[in-house]
Design a protein around this motif. Structure first.
Motif, PDB file in Angstrom:
ATOM      1  N   VAL A   1      56.247  44.306 -32.977  1.00 29.65           N
ATOM      2  CA  VAL A   1      55.005  43.606 -33.260  1.00 29.65           C
ATOM      3  C   VAL A   1      55.087  42.997 -34.654  1.00 29.65           C
ATOM      4  N   PRO A   2      54.917  41.676 -34.767  1.00 27.09           N
ATOM      5  CA  PRO A   2      55.105  40.987 -36.036  1.00 27.09           C
ATOM      6  C   PRO A   2      53.890  41.011 -36.955  1.00 27.09           C
ATOM      7  N   LEU A   3      53.038  42.027 -36.860  1.00 29.00           N
ATOM      8  CA  LEU A   3      51.827  42.070 -37.679  1.00 29.00           C
ATOM      9  C   LEU A   3      52.096  42.024 -39.168  1.00 29.00           C
ATOM     10  N   SER A   4      53.217  42.570 -39.592  1.00 31.58           N
ATOM     11  CA  SER A   4      53.494  42.644 -41.022  1.00 31.58           C
ATOM     12  C   SER A   4      54.262  41.436 -41.537  1.00 31.58           C
ATOM     13  N   ASP A   5      54.452  40.419 -40.715  1.00 30.97           N
ATOM     14  CA  ASP A   5      55.238  39.255 -41.114  1.00 30.97           C
ATOM     15  C   ASP A   5      54.377  37.994 -41.138  1.00 30.97           C
ATOM     16  N   PRO A   6      53.794  37.652 -42.295  1.00 34.49           N
ATOM     17  CA  PRO A   6      52.955  36.451 -42.371  1.00 34.49           C
ATOM     18  C   PRO A   6      53.730  35.172 -42.074  1.00 34.49           C
ATOM     19  N   GLN A   7      55.038  35.170 -42.319  1.00 34.01           N
ATOM     20  CA  GLN A   7      55.840  33.977 -42.027  1.00 34.01           C
ATOM     21  C   GLN A   7      55.845  33.678 -40.531  1.00 34.01           C
ATOM     22  N   PHE A   8      55.792  34.702 -39.708  1.00 33.32           N
ATOM     23  CA  PHE A   8      55.755  34.520 -38.261  1.00 33.32           C
ATOM     24  C   PHE A   8      54.526  33.699 -37.870  1.00 33.32           C
ATOM     25  N   PHE A   9      53.360  34.062 -38.397  1.00 34.11           N
ATOM     26  CA  PHE A   9      52.120  33.371 -38.058  1.00 34.11           C
ATOM     27  C   PHE A   9      52.087  31.958 -38.629  1.00 34.11           C
ATOM     28  N   ARG A  10      52.608  31.767 -39.841  1.00 30.88           N
ATOM     29  CA  ARG A  10      52.689  30.419 -40.424  1.00 30.88           C
ATOM     30  C   ARG A  10      53.630  29.534 -39.622  1.00 30.88           C
ATOM     31  N   PHE A  11      54.731  30.108 -39.161  1.00 28.56           N
ATOM     32  CA  PHE A  11      55.703  29.351 -38.387  1.00 28.56           C
ATOM     33  C   PHE A  11      55.082  28.868 -37.069  1.00 28.56           C
ATOM     34  N   LEU A  12      54.302  29.728 -36.400  1.00 22.49           N
ATOM     35  CA  LEU A  12      53.644  29.323 -35.166  1.00 22.49           C
ATOM     36  C   LEU A  12      52.650  28.186 -35.419  1.00 22.49           C
ATOM     37  N   ILE A  13      51.927  28.255 -36.522  1.00 27.14           N
ATOM     38  CA  ILE A  13      51.007  27.175 -36.883  1.00 27.14           C
ATOM     39  C   ILE A  13      51.788  25.883 -37.101  1.00 27.14           C
ATOM     40  N   HIS A  14      52.900  25.968 -37.806  1.00 29.95           N
ATOM     41  CA  HIS A  14      53.736  24.788 -38.078  1.00 29.95           C
ATOM     42  C   HIS A  14      54.226  24.158 -36.765  1.00 29.95           C
ATOM     43  N   ILE A  15      54.666  24.977 -35.817  1.00 36.07           N
ATOM     44  CA  ILE A  15      55.136  24.455 -34.531  1.00 36.07           C
ATOM     45  C   ILE A  15      53.995  23.755 -33.795  1.00 36.07           C
ATOM     46  N   ASP A  16      52.824  24.391 -33.767  1.00 38.31           N
ATOM     47  CA  ASP A  16      51.683  23.780 -33.079  1.00 38.31           C
ATOM     48  C   ASP A  16      51.290  22.451 -33.721  1.00 38.31           C
ATOM     49  N   GLU A  17      51.341  22.374 -35.036  1.00 34.54           N
ATOM     50  CA  GLU A  17      51.014  21.112 -35.716  1.00 34.54           C
ATOM     51  C   GLU A  17      52.027  20.029 -35.355  1.00 34.54           C
ATOM     52  N   ALA A  18      53.305  20.396 -35.243  1.00 32.75           N
ATOM     53  CA  ALA A  18      54.333  19.421 -34.858  1.00 32.75           C
ATOM     54  C   ALA A  18      54.117  18.952 -33.415  1.00 32.75           C
ATOM     55  N   LEU A  19      53.775  19.869 -32.523  1.00 29.41           N
ATOM     56  CA  LEU A  19      53.498  19.492 -31.131  1.00 29.41           C
ATOM     57  C   LEU A  19      52.276  18.568 -31.053  1.00 29.41           C
ATOM     58  N   ALA A  20      51.260  18.849 -31.866  1.00 28.50           N
ATOM     59  CA  ALA A  20      50.062  18.009 -31.882  1.00 28.50           C
ATOM     60  C   ALA A  20      50.375  16.619 -32.434  1.00 28.50           C
ATOM     61  N   ALA A  21      51.216  16.551 -33.446  1.00 25.84           N
ATOM     62  CA  ALA A  21      51.590  15.254 -34.009  1.00 25.84           C
ATOM     63  C   ALA A  21      52.300  14.395 -32.965  1.00 25.84           C
ATOM     64  N   GLU A  22      53.128  15.009 -32.132  1.00 26.77           N
ATOM     65  CA  GLU A  22      53.806  14.269 -31.062  1.00 26.77           C
ATOM     66  C   GLU A  22      52.802  13.689 -30.070  1.00 26.77           C
ATOM     67  N   VAL A  23      51.790  14.474 -29.702  1.00 27.55           N
ATOM     68  CA  VAL A  23      50.770  13.999 -28.766  1.00 27.55           C
ATOM     69  C   VAL A  23      50.000  12.838 -29.373  1.00 27.55           C
ATOM     70  N   GLN A  24      49.612  12.983 -30.634  1.00 32.07           N
ATOM     71  CA  GLN A  24      48.838  11.928 -31.285  1.00 32.07           C
ATOM     72  C   GLN A  24      49.662  10.653 -31.444  1.00 32.07           C
ATOM     73  N   THR A  25      50.922  10.783 -31.793  1.00 35.02           N
ATOM     74  CA  THR A  25      51.799   9.625 -31.950  1.00 35.02           C
ATOM     75  C   THR A  25      51.994   8.901 -30.628  1.00 35.02           C
ATOM     76  N   ALA A  26      52.096   9.640 -29.534  1.00 34.11           N
ATOM     77  CA  ALA A  26      52.285   9.026 -28.218  1.00 34.11           C
ATOM     78  C   ALA A  26      51.064   8.215 -27.803  1.00 34.11           C
ATOM     79  N   GLY A  27      49.899   8.596 -28.288  1.00 33.27           N
ATOM     80  CA  GLY A  27      48.681   7.864 -27.946  1.00 33.27           C
ATOM     81  C   GLY A  27      48.232   8.126 -26.529  1.00 33.27           C
ATOM     82  N   CYS A  28      47.176   7.447 -26.138  1.00 35.33           N
ATOM     83  CA  CYS A  28      46.599   7.598 -24.806  1.00 35.33           C
ATOM     84  C   CYS A  28      47.249   6.599 -23.856  1.00 35.33           C
ATOM     85  N   PRO A  29      47.419   6.963 -22.583  1.00 34.23           N
ATOM     86  CA  PRO A  29      47.993   6.030 -21.615  1.00 34.23           C
ATOM     87  C   PRO A  29      47.204   4.722 -21.490  1.00 34.23           C
TER      88      PRO A  29
END
Length: 185
Positions: free
Chosen positions: A4-32
């Protein structure tokens, strides 16, 4: 095996970073429809989140088109679809053998997870997950095959890397399950 990664703040920051990158891809692609996607995050009250990160995990990254108003939600490593529990809790909770004095008991105690919820997650892996198109593609990557009864432990054991790397990799592999496929795409 990951702990359990409860004691690793880098784990939680890394997940946030990945989600932000995935969101940036969606926004860049735009709407159909050709419209511009604007931020339209929606609130979440995720369970299994350490206090220090609750504010960062209180929203799901999403967008809304300025023309057709269609919502586009980015895939996520933090959230597993509409489940209220964070994805890593669902994965690790499902890997633990049940019973008093086990790691599952410690996880259940730390986050007040009912035993029936753990049983439901384990059943999801064995019955529902193995029926997804994602598993049909993913399962074909592993030789010898990972048995349904071994999920998700069998997947974590096959993924390599130090520390929490196998868990991060598995969460990334599960991202297609975190959104519903939009109509017409």
């Amino acid at each position: 095996m990951c702990h359990v990664p409860l004691s690793d703040p880098q784990f939680f920051r890394f997940l946030i970073h990945i989600d932000e990158a995935l969101a940036a891809e969606v926004q860049t692609a735009g709407c159909p429809c050709g419209g511009v996607l604007h931020r339209a995050n929606y609130p979440r009250k995720p369970r299994g989140c350490p206090r220090a990160f609750r504010a960062d995990y209180a929203t799901r990254l999403s967008f809304c088109c300025n023309q057709c108003r269609r919502r586009s939600t980015a895939m996520s490593v933090r959230f597993l679809g509409r489940r209220v529990w964070l994805s890593w809790v669902v994965v690790l909770g499902s890997t633990r053998p049940a019973g008093p004095g086990t790691a599952a008991a410690a996880l259940c105690e730390a986050f007040s997870i009912p035993w029936r919820t753990l049983a439901r997650w384990r059943r999801w892996w064995r019955e529902d997950f193995v029926q997804t198109s994602l598993w049909r593609v993913l399962g074909a990557r592993f030789l010898p095959p990972v048995a349904a009864a071994e999920l998700p432990v069998g997947l974590l054991e096959r993924l390599t890397g130090p520390g929490h790397e196998p868990l991060r990799h598995l969460l990334a592999l599960l991202t297609p399950l975190t959104i519903t496929a939009p109509e017409g795409r």
